[in-house]
Design an enzyme around this catalytic site. Structure first.
Site, PDB file in Angstrom:
ATOM      1  N   CYS A 349       0.797  -1.236   0.000  1.00 15.18           N
ATOM      2  CA  CYS A 349       0.000   0.000   0.000  1.00 15.18           C
ATOM      3  C   CYS A 349       0.831   1.289   0.000  1.00 15.18           C
ATOM      4  CB  CYS A 349      -1.018  -0.010   1.133  1.00 15.18           C
ATOM      5  SG  CYS A 349      -0.565  -0.919   2.594  1.00 15.18           S
ATOM      6  N   ARG A 378       7.513 -10.647   5.856  1.00  7.50           N
ATOM      7  CA  ARG A 378       7.135 -10.246   7.212  1.00  7.50           C
ATOM      8  C   ARG A 378       7.779 -11.214   8.199  1.00  7.50           C
ATOM      9  NH1 ARG A 378       0.583  -9.165   6.373  1.00  7.50           N
ATOM     10  NH2 ARG A 378       0.824  -7.658   4.663  1.00  7.50           N
ATOM     11  N   GLN A 396       0.615 -11.658  -2.465  1.00  9.26           N
ATOM     12  CA  GLN A 396      -0.832 -11.485  -2.381  1.00  9.26           C
ATOM     13  C   GLN A 396      -1.371 -11.083  -3.744  1.00  9.26           C
ATOM     14  OE1 GLN A 396      -0.997  -8.356   0.610  1.00  9.26           O
ATOM     15  NE2 GLN A 396      -1.748  -9.800   2.130  1.00  9.26           N
ATOM     16  N   ASP A 398      -2.816  -8.594  -4.384  1.00  7.99           N
ATOM     17  CA  ASP A 398      -3.038  -7.333  -3.683  1.00  7.99           C
ATOM     18  C   ASP A 398      -3.481  -6.259  -4.672  1.00  7.99           C
ATOM     19  OD1 ASP A 398      -3.057  -5.664  -1.533  1.00  7.99           O
ATOM     20  OD2 ASP A 398      -0.907  -5.324  -1.479  1.00  7.99           O
ATOM     21  N   HIS A 400      -5.334  -2.000  -4.761  1.00 12.72           N
ATOM     22  CA  HIS A 400      -5.868  -0.841  -4.047  1.00 12.72           C
ATOM     23  C   HIS A 400      -6.714  -0.024  -5.007  1.00 12.72           C
ATOM     24  CE1 HIS A 400      -2.344  -2.034  -1.651  1.00 12.72           C
ATOM     25  NE2 HIS A 400      -3.128  -1.703  -0.647  1.00 12.72           N
ATOM     26  N   LYS A 480     -12.143  -3.024   8.317  1.00 12.42           N
ATOM     27  CA  LYS A 480     -12.029  -3.975   7.207  1.00 12.42           C
ATOM     28  C   LYS A 480     -13.129  -5.023   7.254  1.00 12.42           C
ATOM     29  CE  LYS A 480      -8.643  -6.818   9.729  1.00 12.42           C
ATOM     30  NZ  LYS A 480      -7.310  -7.434   9.695  1.00 12.42           N
ATOM     31  N   HIS A 526      -8.230  -0.987   0.325  1.00 11.46           N
ATOM     32  CA  HIS A 526      -7.297  -2.106   0.225  1.00 11.46           C
ATOM     33  C   HIS A 526      -8.125  -3.367   0.000  1.00 11.46           C
ATOM     34  CE1 HIS A 526      -4.082   0.201   2.584  1.00 11.46           C
ATOM     35  NE2 HIS A 526      -5.186   0.897   2.784  1.00 11.46           N
TER      36      HIS A 526
END
Length: 649
Positions: A349, A378, A396, A398, A400, A480, A526
């Site tokens: 992000c 991570r 991911q 992922d 946005h 979320k 997100h």
């Protein structure tokens, strides 16, 4: 003033105390049957039955107490810590001298538990003063209980629960609630032993954790144990090894190596999502792995996520340190590295904010949906790691969405439609949705959080989707939606997520030019559908037990020879299948046909194509489907067309 009554007394007064009631709720709070309550109105009580989730929780928590009692009877000197009910059972952590528990120990503990259950003694609740509780457990040598009590707020009501006969009474510091008597705990099984650090911190002592489960009936327990055996057979670590999909090696702790077949499935998942992105209006970007710490300082991750981030530095950073800084020792060096070393990105992000803010944006560009399959890292603590489902290096799906506030509703609905389309493809039917609200540690004003939480709730209502509230479980930057997906074994897994974030656009000072010619702040959404590809891979592998559908299977068909007389036809068939885009193998070894079929089934090929003299003469294949059974003799072209059709999701 009349004495308080217990829920048992109140239910009895109405003739509503059924045998399967183990607790009650009053105003949403859980109480056991033997604790006096404020109300005198029986209608204020909602009975909790043993077969309900809350009832199972009470049974399992009570069983944890009985297990701890059994352990201390059998192994004097063992200290107890905590013993909660969990989703599928319970556990209790012990500090046991003289080595870990063995399988033989578990059998002895179970036998002693049955004896305690047979005693059928009451669970008795007792309110105790803080000083008295500390003194009691110090006298018992229960140092962990003392630590727990000392950390409690000074104004909190403290309670003990006791059970047992006068000559052997077992006591625990516990908030409850519990079943009325030990005799109600009739279906119990201890399942495993594991290590666990006290308070989850590897700097603390290693404890022994015994897991178990309990049910209101033996039939329910037997069904659960059957599912556990099925889960063991489907364990993604076991199936992944059998099918040569991935491996782990200490050279990269908790960072998976995907082998050729696993890499095919992994990339096919990306390919599937990329194809949908085109239809859904997403743009894909590629962003760096390393970033200057100021990026994460701006986003707030350095303050909220630092301990989970990997850092890197070059020798020149150390060379730049002055002699005065070096003289201050390790702490000074560590502080310099912490403040100036680059961070390996744990999420995408912040970098997407950098892209959005790189130039002026117009309202005409919104919503801008930007996707990124970048690898993330991570640092997860050792005790939380588990195969592919919890790793330190992952990707991911992922993305946005930068949009105007008035576009959030439409984007929420579009995402929900997209999400359910994907999960139907993979055979996941039951999905529970939770709205996770503001945590205590967060950024942004309450006004922003109010609007964000309301927007997500309205999006769910507009889509007609039921949901639960998860108080305080939101991200530090915004609320979320969590999607909890049930697999074929009825286990629930949290996978996809959708987050409303008004805070990162504020922190990065993002804006777009609106229809009025003025600058406006966008909202950042997100979203991830698979979530971590590694975690999705693990869960789906167990869901399908390695039986990937034809489109996703790394190998779709195998040609099996009856004898070496048909080798040339078998090889020709295999090569023609490959030419048609079908992922095909051949087994023309000297093994007998039965062994070849058995090996192919273990390898989970969707199709087995047996060829003998008859098939060679007629130009056919003797096809066996993994999912549909014997299909008989099929012409080569017909079979190839069928597999090609099934090669689409």
């Amino acid at each position: 003033m009349s004495a308080k009554q217990t829920p048992k007394q109140l239910l009895l007064s109405q003739g509503k105390l059924d045998k399967d009631i183990v607790a009650v709720t009053i105003g949403g709070k859980l109480f056991d049957l033997h604790t006096p309550v404020e109300t005198t109105d029986p209608t204020a009580l909602t009975p909790v039955r043993a077969t309900e989730p809350l009832g199972l929780e009470v049974i399992r928590h009570s069983t944890a107490h009985v297990m701890a009692d059994a352990v201390q009877r059998l192994f004097p000197g063992t200290k107890v810590t905590i013993g909660p009910a969990i989703e599928d059972g319970f556990y209790y952590d012990f500090d046991k001298p003289n080595g870990p528990f063995t399988e033989e120990d578990l059998a002895k503990i179970e036998e002693t538990m049955r004896a305690i259950v047979k005693e059928d003694t009451e669970f008795r609740r007792e309110v105790i003063a803080r000083d008295a509780a500390i003194r009691l457990f110090k006298e018992m040598g229960e140092t962990y209980k003392v630590d727990i009590i000392e950390r409690r707020p000074v104004d909190e009501e403290l309670t003990l629960y006791r059970h047992g006969k006068p000559d052997h009474e077992w006591v625990d510091f516990c908030a409850g609630p519990h079943v009325p008597r030990t005799g109600l705990l009739k279906a119990v099984k201890l399942t495993s032993v594991a290590g666990a650090y006290w308070r989850g911190d590897e700097r603390n002592p290693m404890l022994q954790r015994i897991y178990g489960t309990a049910f209101p009936s033996q039939d329910a327990l037997k069904e659960h144990l059957r599912q556990l055996e099925e889960a063991k057979a489907r364990d993604h670590r076991k199936v992944g090894k059998e099918l040569e999909l991935f491996l782990f090696d200490p050279v990269a702790p908790a960072m998976p190596f995907f082998l050729p077949k696993g890499a095919f499935v992994y990339n096919k998942l990306f390919e599937y999502m990329r194809d949908l992105y085109v239809k859904q209006g997403y743009d894909e970007v590629i962003t760096p792995q390393l970033f200057d710490p100021k990026l994460f300082r701006t986003s707030g991750h350095l303050g909220h996520y630092s301990e989970n981030m990997y850092r890197v530095w070059t020798e020149d950073l150390l060379a730049e340190m002055t002699d005065e800084e070096k003289a201050k020792g390790f702490d000074a060096v560590a502080e310099k590295l912490r403040s100036q070393s680059f961070g390996i990105k744990p999420m995408n992000c912040p970098s997407h904010c950098a892209i959005f803010g790189a130039r002026k944006r117009s309202y005409r560009e919104l919503p801008w949906r930007v996707a990124d399959f970048g690898r993330l890292h991570r640092y997860e603590r050792g005790g939380t790691l588990h195969g592919l489902s919890r790793v330190r290096s992952f990707c991911q799906d992922d993305a946005h969405i930068f949009c105007a506030e008035e576009q959030v509703g439409a984007e929420t609905k579009a995402f929900l439609d997209f999400f359910y389309q994907v999960y139907r493809t993979f055979g996941f039917e039951k999905i529970d949705v939770k709205l996770a609200t503001r945590p205590d540690s967060r950024i942004g004003s309450d006004e922003l959080w109010d609007r964000a939480e309301a927007a997500l709730a309205e999006g769910l209502k507009a889509a007609g989707i039921e949901y639960e509230i998860s108080e305080g479980e939101g991200a530090f930057y915004g609320p979320k939606l969590e999607f909890h997906v049930q697999d074929v074994l009825k286990r629930s897994w949290q996978l996809g997520t959708f987050q409303y974030d008004p805070n990162l656009p504020e922190r990065f000072d993002l804006s777009y030019i609106g229809t009025d010619g003025k600058e406006h702040r966008p909202v950042m959404l997100h979203r991830a559908i698979f979530g971590s590809l590694e975690r999705f891979f693990a869960i789906y592998l167990e869901h399908c037990a390695g039986n990937f559908p034809t489109w996703l299977s790394p190998r779709q068909a195998i040609v099996l020879t009856v004898s070496d007389k048909v080798d040339s036809y078998a090889l020709e068939s295999r090569d023609k299948l490959i030419a048609r885009g079908i992922r095909a193998d051949i087994d023309n070894s000297a093994d007998k046909l039965g062994a070849k079929i058995r090996n192919a089934r273990l390898a989970r090929y969707p199709y087995l194509c047996v060829v003998g003299q008859k098939e060679a003469e007629t130009g056919t294949l003797g096809v066996r489907s993994r999912d549909r059974g014997e299909l008989g003799a099929i012409s080569f072209d017909e079979f190839a067309e069928m597999v090609v059709r099934e090669s689409q999701p």
